[in-house]
Scaffold this motif. Structure first.
Motif, PDB file in Angstrom:
ATOM      1  N   ASP A  41       0.814  -1.217   0.000  1.00  0.00           N
ATOM      2  CA  ASP A  41       0.000   0.000   0.000  1.00  0.00           C
ATOM      3  C   ASP A  41       0.848   1.270   0.000  1.00  0.00           C
ATOM      4  O   ASP A  41       0.454   2.270  -0.595  1.00  0.00           O
ATOM      5  CB  ASP A  41      -0.978  -0.006   1.176  1.00  0.00           C
ATOM      6  N   GLN A  42       2.029   1.236   0.620  1.00  0.00           N
ATOM      7  CA  GLN A  42       2.869   2.442   0.631  1.00  0.00           C
ATOM      8  C   GLN A  42       3.340   2.816  -0.778  1.00  0.00           C
ATOM      9  O   GLN A  42       3.653   3.967  -1.041  1.00  0.00           O
ATOM     10  CB  GLN A  42       4.059   2.281   1.573  1.00  0.00           C
ATOM     11  N   ASP A  43       3.368   1.845  -1.685  1.00  0.00           N
ATOM     12  CA  ASP A  43       3.791   2.112  -3.062  1.00  0.00           C
ATOM     13  C   ASP A  43       2.641   2.626  -3.931  1.00  0.00           C
ATOM     14  O   ASP A  43       2.866   3.085  -5.048  1.00  0.00           O
ATOM     15  CB  ASP A  43       4.361   0.844  -3.696  1.00  0.00           C
ATOM     16  N   ARG A  44       1.430   2.532  -3.431  1.00  0.00           N
ATOM     17  CA  ARG A  44       0.246   2.926  -4.204  1.00  0.00           C
ATOM     18  C   ARG A  44      -0.146   4.395  -3.981  1.00  0.00           C
ATOM     19  O   ARG A  44      -1.164   4.845  -4.505  1.00  0.00           O
ATOM     20  CB  ARG A  44      -0.913   2.000  -3.860  1.00  0.00           C
ATOM     21  N   PHE A  45       0.673   5.118  -3.220  1.00  0.00           N
ATOM     22  CA  PHE A  45       0.423   6.542  -2.954  1.00  0.00           C
ATOM     23  C   PHE A  45       1.723   7.304  -3.199  1.00  0.00           C
ATOM     24  O   PHE A  45       2.803   6.848  -2.824  1.00  0.00           O
ATOM     25  CB  PHE A  45      -0.025   6.754  -1.506  1.00  0.00           C
ATOM     26  N   ARG A  56       2.487   1.755 -13.966  1.00  0.00           N
ATOM     27  CA  ARG A  56       3.768   2.433 -14.205  1.00  0.00           C
ATOM     28  C   ARG A  56       4.119   3.364 -13.036  1.00  0.00           C
ATOM     29  O   ARG A  56       5.248   3.381 -12.562  1.00  0.00           O
ATOM     30  CB  ARG A  56       3.718   3.232 -15.503  1.00  0.00           C
ATOM     31  N   ASN A  57       3.148   4.151 -12.583  1.00  0.00           N
ATOM     32  CA  ASN A  57       3.401   5.091 -11.484  1.00  0.00           C
ATOM     33  C   ASN A  57       3.637   4.359 -10.163  1.00  0.00           C
ATOM     34  O   ASN A  57       4.462   4.788  -9.354  1.00  0.00           O
ATOM     35  CB  ASN A  57       2.250   6.076 -11.348  1.00  0.00           C
ATOM     36  N   ILE A  58       2.932   3.267  -9.944  1.00  0.00           N
ATOM     37  CA  ILE A  58       3.125   2.479  -8.718  1.00  0.00           C
ATOM     38  C   ILE A  58       4.521   1.875  -8.695  1.00  0.00           C
ATOM     39  O   ILE A  58       5.219   1.918  -7.668  1.00  0.00           O
ATOM     40  CB  ILE A  58       2.033   1.396  -8.591  1.00  0.00           C
ATOM     41  N   LEU A  59       4.970   1.333  -9.830  1.00  0.00           N
ATOM     42  CA  LEU A  59       6.305   0.738  -9.888  1.00  0.00           C
ATOM     43  C   LEU A  59       7.391   1.802  -9.745  1.00  0.00           C
ATOM     44  O   LEU A  59       8.417   1.562  -9.095  1.00  0.00           O
ATOM     45  CB  LEU A  59       6.471  -0.057 -11.181  1.00  0.00           C
ATOM     46  N   ALA A  60       7.163   2.973 -10.305  1.00  0.00           N
ATOM     47  CA  ALA A  60       8.114   4.070 -10.126  1.00  0.00           C
ATOM     48  C   ALA A  60       8.147   4.524  -8.663  1.00  0.00           C
ATOM     49  O   ALA A  60       9.222   4.797  -8.112  1.00  0.00           O
ATOM     50  CB  ALA A  60       7.749   5.238 -11.041  1.00  0.00           C
ATOM     51  N   GLN A  61       6.983   4.574  -8.015  1.00  0.00           N
ATOM     52  CA  GLN A  61       6.925   4.967  -6.597  1.00  0.00           C
ATOM     53  C   GLN A  61       7.631   3.943  -5.722  1.00  0.00           C
ATOM     54  O   GLN A  61       8.302   4.307  -4.749  1.00  0.00           O
ATOM     55  CB  GLN A  61       5.474   5.144  -6.140  1.00  0.00           C
ATOM     56  N   ALA A  94       9.259   3.254 -21.451  1.00  0.00           N
ATOM     57  CA  ALA A  94       9.585   1.898 -21.902  1.00  0.00           C
ATOM     58  C   ALA A  94       8.329   1.062 -22.125  1.00  0.00           C
ATOM     59  O   ALA A  94       7.280   1.320 -21.530  1.00  0.00           O
ATOM     60  CB  ALA A  94      10.484   1.203 -20.880  1.00  0.00           C
ATOM     61  N   ARG A  95       8.459   0.063 -22.968  1.00  0.00           N
ATOM     62  CA  ARG A  95       7.402  -0.951 -23.083  1.00  0.00           C
ATOM     63  C   ARG A  95       7.448  -1.774 -21.805  1.00  0.00           C
ATOM     64  O   ARG A  95       8.507  -2.255 -21.409  1.00  0.00           O
ATOM     65  CB  ARG A  95       7.688  -1.831 -24.306  1.00  0.00           C
ATOM     66  N   VAL A  96       6.315  -1.918 -21.147  1.00  0.00           N
ATOM     67  CA  VAL A  96       6.247  -2.688 -19.911  1.00  0.00           C
ATOM     68  C   VAL A  96       5.304  -3.863 -20.146  1.00  0.00           C
ATOM     69  O   VAL A  96       4.099  -3.678 -20.327  1.00  0.00           O
ATOM     70  CB  VAL A  96       5.754  -1.835 -18.722  1.00  0.00           C
ATOM     71  N   ASP A  97       5.870  -5.074 -20.173  1.00  0.00           N
ATOM     72  CA  ASP A  97       5.078  -6.290 -20.353  1.00  0.00           C
ATOM     73  C   ASP A  97       4.684  -6.822 -18.986  1.00  0.00           C
ATOM     74  O   ASP A  97       5.553  -7.054 -18.129  1.00  0.00           O
ATOM     75  CB  ASP A  97       5.871  -7.359 -21.105  1.00  0.00           C
ATOM     76  N   ILE A  98       3.375  -7.000 -18.798  1.00  0.00           N
ATOM     77  CA  ILE A  98       2.856  -7.493 -17.527  1.00  0.00           C
ATOM     78  C   ILE A  98       1.547  -8.227 -17.809  1.00  0.00           C
ATOM     79  O   ILE A  98       0.712  -7.745 -18.581  1.00  0.00           O
ATOM     80  CB  ILE A  98       2.681  -6.331 -16.514  1.00  0.00           C
ATOM     81  N   ASP A  99       1.377  -9.366 -17.183  1.00  0.00           N
ATOM     82  CA  ASP A  99       0.154 -10.135 -17.329  1.00  0.00           C
ATOM     83  C   ASP A  99      -1.027  -9.324 -16.799  1.00  0.00           C
ATOM     84  O   ASP A  99      -0.911  -8.677 -15.748  1.00  0.00           O
ATOM     85  CB  ASP A  99       0.305 -11.447 -16.542  1.00  0.00           C
ATOM     86  N   PRO A 100      -2.166  -9.336 -17.493  1.00  0.00           N
ATOM     87  CA  PRO A 100      -3.325  -8.558 -17.029  1.00  0.00           C
ATOM     88  C   PRO A 100      -3.777  -8.920 -15.604  1.00  0.00           C
ATOM     89  O   PRO A 100      -4.200  -8.036 -14.851  1.00  0.00           O
ATOM     90  CB  PRO A 100      -4.417  -8.893 -18.048  1.00  0.00           C
ATOM     91  N   ALA A 101      -3.694 -10.183 -15.232  1.00  0.00           N
ATOM     92  CA  ALA A 101      -4.081 -10.577 -13.870  1.00  0.00           C
ATOM     93  C   ALA A 101      -3.135  -9.966 -12.838  1.00  0.00           C
ATOM     94  O   ALA A 101      -3.568  -9.523 -11.769  1.00  0.00           O
ATOM     95  CB  ALA A 101      -4.106 -12.097 -13.738  1.00  0.00           C
ATOM     96  N   LEU A 102      -1.838  -9.914 -13.147  1.00  0.00           N
ATOM     97  CA  LEU A 102      -0.868  -9.294 -12.240  1.00  0.00           C
ATOM     98  C   LEU A 102      -1.103  -7.785 -12.185  1.00  0.00           C
ATOM     99  O   LEU A 102      -1.030  -7.181 -11.114  1.00  0.00           O
ATOM    100  CB  LEU A 102       0.559  -9.615 -12.672  1.00  0.00           C
ATOM    101  N   ARG A 103      -1.403  -7.190 -13.318  1.00  0.00           N
ATOM    102  CA  ARG A 103      -1.710  -5.753 -13.355  1.00  0.00           C
ATOM    103  C   ARG A 103      -2.861  -5.440 -12.392  1.00  0.00           C
ATOM    104  O   ARG A 103      -2.795  -4.497 -11.600  1.00  0.00           O
ATOM    105  CB  ARG A 103      -2.085  -5.336 -14.775  1.00  0.00           C
TER     106      ARG A 103
END
Length: 136
Positions: A41-45, A56-61, A94-103
């Protein structure tokens, strides 16, 4: 006599295989960078407390929390790609490949363990789970 020769050959083969096993190479990863992290949750804000709505923003955070704010989840590991704010902009281009379920898991909350593979400055892949044993 033949069965004794076969037995010796079998034993010799086992000895040879067992001596080779420790020297078998680990699976190599040939990309630019590879790291584990837990999206919590700390990465989602963002740093102003505003909820992030894109992966993308969550992974950057997550990387900002790791490098800038020292707010790390237990299984977060270091990387050499996203050290600065400018470098974290790579998540936007960048192109970010991620499974829709993981997204969906990353967006919807709860702790999610992932591995990030930075193949190049143009291609990143995100997979669920931690780095498999033997990958380096």
């Amino acid at each position: 006599m033949r069965s004794r020769q076969r037995q010796h050959l079998f034993i010799a083969s086992l000895i040879m295989l067992s001596s080779l096993a420790p020297s078998l190479p680990a699976q190599a990863y040939d990309g630019l960078d590879l790291y584990d992290c837990v999206i919590s949750d700390q990465d989602r804000f963002n740093s102003k407390g505003v909820r992030l709505t894109s992966v993308r923003n969550i992974l950057a955070q997550d990387r900002a929390n790791y490098h800038k704010f020292n707010r790390r989840d237990t299984l977060d590991s270091a990387d050499q790609t996203f050290l600065t704010p400018g470098q974290r902009q790579l998540w936007q281009s960048a192109r970010v490949d991620i499974d829709p379920a993981l997204r969906a898991k990353i967006l919807n909350g709860g702790a999610v363990a992932i591995t990030v593979y930075v193949f190049s400055r143009d291609w990143i892949e995100v997979r669920e789970g931690l780095i498999p044993p033997g990958v380096s």
